[in-house]
Design a protein around this motif. Structure first.
Motif: not given
Length: 202
Positions: A74, A77, A116, A120, A126-128, A131-132
């Motif tokens: 995060d 990002v 951010y 999200l 969930q943030t990116l 998610m990953i």
């Protein structure tokens, strides 16, 4: 004959109707043992179910390192967003240098950082980074994440945790793997794939 029967009874030998009653008593005793055994099986089954539920909860919660790596993603990002959004705006305004905590570059960077996490988490849970790594924020006392919970967790709670970074270590020690921001917002982070798999099986 009665005297003979009496002597036999005195010696522990049972005849006639007494034998039938003794057999009935034995059957009752066996039945009682069976009932006790069945109760024991039920108790063991209940204990096994409870143990499985406890283990499922234990493995469903995302631990410190999983959340740490997601947070690093995060941050990467957010750094990219700052280069794409913040830097051009500051360049246009001629405010590239950050002088002081409340300078324009710092304020815009903080806005991007918290938006951010807030947006999200509210819309996707969930943030990116999460998610990953397949982890997700869930509320413990609500059906879904409310704006109040998300803002408190991702803005106020995260600001406190980020200011005193050691507080993130609480994730490793609290029963539901909660950070300080989770604890006060009544949220936690779970392994999304683990929960989906168990839901499909059940």
């Amino acid at each position: 004959m009665n005297n003979g029967d009496d002597r036999l009874e005195e010696n522990g030998i049972v005849t006639g109707s007494n034998e039938e009653s003794t057999n009935e008593e034995l059957l009752d005793t066996n039945n009682q043992d069976f009932v006790d055994d069945s109760d024991g099986i039920k108790m063991n089954s209940m204990k096994l179910v409870n143990d499985n539920e406890d283990s499922a909860d234990l493995y469903a919660y995302a631990g410190f390192w999983m959340r740490f790596w997601a947070y690093l993603v995060d941050l990467i990002v957010i750094a990219g967003l700052r280069q794409l959004i913040v830097s051009p705006i500051l360049g246009f305004l001629g405010q590239e240098s950050a002088d002081g905590i409340f300078s324009l570059p710092n304020i815009i960077s903080a806005v991007v950082f918290y938006l951010y996490f807030v947006l999200l988490t509210k819309f996707f849970g969930q943030t990116l980074g999460k998610m990953i790594f397949g982890i997700k924020v869930i509320p413990l006392k609500e059906k879904r994440l409310s704006w109040q919970t998300v803002v408190f967790r991702e803005w106020i709670g995260r600001y406190i945790s980020a200011s005193i970074f050691i507080l993130y270590a609480l994730v490793a020690f609290l029963p539901k793997k909660q950070g300080l921001h989770d604890y006060f917002a009544d949220t936690t982070v779970i392994h999304e794939n683990y929960v989906r798999k168990n839901a499909a099986v059940s």
